[in-house]
Design a protein around this motif. Structure first.
Motif, short mmCIF file in Angstrom:
data_model
loop_
_atom_site.label_atom_id
_atom_site.label_comp_id
_atom_site.label_asym_id
_atom_site.label_seq_id
_atom_site.Cartn_x
_atom_site.Cartn_y
_atom_site.Cartn_z
N GLN A 129 0.83 -1.20 0.00
CA GLN A 129 0.00 0.00 0.00
C GLN A 129 0.87 1.25 0.00
O GLN A 129 0.62 2.19 -0.75
CB GLN A 129 -0.91 0.02 1.23
CG GLN A 129 -2.03 -1.00 1.17
CD GLN A 129 -2.86 -1.00 2.43
OE1 GLN A 129 -2.80 -0.07 3.23
NE2 GLN A 129 -3.63 -2.04 2.61
N ARG A 130 1.91 1.24 0.83
CA ARG A 130 2.81 2.40 0.88
C ARG A 130 3.52 2.58 -0.45
O ARG A 130 3.70 3.70 -0.92
CB ARG A 130 3.83 2.22 2.00
CG ARG A 130 3.23 2.34 3.36
CD ARG A 130 4.30 2.33 4.43
NE ARG A 130 3.70 2.05 5.71
CZ ARG A 130 3.88 0.92 6.39
NH1 ARG A 130 4.67 -0.02 5.94
NH2 ARG A 130 3.28 0.76 7.55
N GLU A 131 3.94 1.49 -1.05
CA GLU A 131 4.62 1.52 -2.35
C GLU A 131 3.70 2.11 -3.41
O GLU A 131 4.11 2.94 -4.24
CB GLU A 131 5.03 0.10 -2.73
CG GLU A 131 6.10 0.01 -3.76
CD GLU A 131 7.44 0.56 -3.30
OE1 GLU A 131 8.13 1.13 -4.16
OE2 GLU A 131 7.78 0.44 -2.12
N LYS A 136 2.09 6.65 -6.97
CA LYS A 136 1.05 7.59 -7.37
C LYS A 136 1.53 9.04 -7.20
O LYS A 136 1.31 9.88 -8.07
CB LYS A 136 -0.19 7.34 -6.51
CG LYS A 136 -1.46 7.92 -7.03
CD LYS A 136 -2.61 7.44 -6.15
CE LYS A 136 -3.93 7.88 -6.66
NZ LYS A 136 -5.03 7.43 -5.81
N GLU A 137 2.20 9.32 -6.08
CA GLU A 137 2.71 10.67 -5.84
C GLU A 137 3.81 11.03 -6.83
O GLU A 137 3.87 12.16 -7.31
CB GLU A 137 3.23 10.78 -4.41
CG GLU A 137 2.14 10.83 -3.37
CD GLU A 137 2.68 10.83 -1.95
OE1 GLU A 137 3.92 10.81 -1.77
OE2 GLU A 137 1.85 10.84 -1.03
N ALA A 142 5.48 14.18 -11.59
CA ALA A 142 6.00 14.21 -12.96
C ALA A 142 5.02 14.95 -13.88
O ALA A 142 5.43 15.73 -14.75
CB ALA A 142 6.24 12.80 -13.48
N GLN A 143 3.73 14.74 -13.69
CA GLN A 143 2.73 15.45 -14.49
C GLN A 143 2.77 16.94 -14.23
O GLN A 143 2.61 17.75 -15.15
CB GLN A 143 1.33 14.90 -14.20
CG GLN A 143 1.08 13.53 -14.78
CD GLN A 143 -0.28 12.98 -14.38
OE1 GLN A 143 -0.90 13.45 -13.44
NE2 GLN A 143 -0.71 11.96 -15.10
#
Length: 155
Positions: A129-131, A136-137, A142-143
């Motif tokens: 979950q942490r990974e 996602k962050e 990057a976006q």
């Protein structure tokens, strides 16, 4: 036009979703009226394939205010999901594998019908979950950088 009723963000965090299915739900009249009032909770809901049918458990639809005692529904009753036979057989085969389950991902209106999106998911442990949150962050950052770079190029 899909109007979102509820989203199960907990399921998206706790499960790695491999496949998604759209299903209708067999509801009673007071249940539909209660959903229109926004009294639906899908946070603990899941599906199971039993006796050649797909059944929905722990979907909480609170009581409708204006109904009398005779027409009132039970809030956490087991409800049948409406799927094609080939989809049911496929779901049955997938849930026989170890570690796969059918969490409810979201509920929404499609025309005048309530639809439920279920996913075939493999449970994540805390490290996974942490990974997933870190990935996602990183993708979001990057976006942002690409968006800033593109904005400078226009002026």
């Amino acid at each position: 036009m899909n109007d979102e009723i509820a989203t199960n963000r907990k399921a998206l965090r706790d499960y790695q979703i491999l496949e998604r299915y759209e299903a209708g739900v067999e509801l009673r009249g007071t249940e539909v009226k209660s959903i229109r009032q926004g009294r639906l909770n899908i946070s603990d809901a899941f599906a199971r394939v039993e006796r050649g049918q797909v059944w929905l458990y722990n979907l909480d639809i609170q009581a409708y205010d204006k109904a009398n005692g005779f027409t009132q529904h039970e809030p956490r009753r087991t409800r049948r999901l409406l799927l094609h036979k080939r989809e049911i057989l496929k779901l049955y085969g997938e849930t026989q594998q170890k570690g796969l389950s059918l969490p409810v991902l979201r509920a929404y209106w499609k025309e005048s019908h309530v639809k439920i999106e279920i996913g075939v998911g493999r449970g994540r442990d805390k490290g996974d979950q942490r990974e997933a949150v870190k990935e996602k962050e990183a993708k979001r950052e990057a976006q942002r950088i690409v968006a800033r770079f593109n904005e400078r190029g226009r002026s």
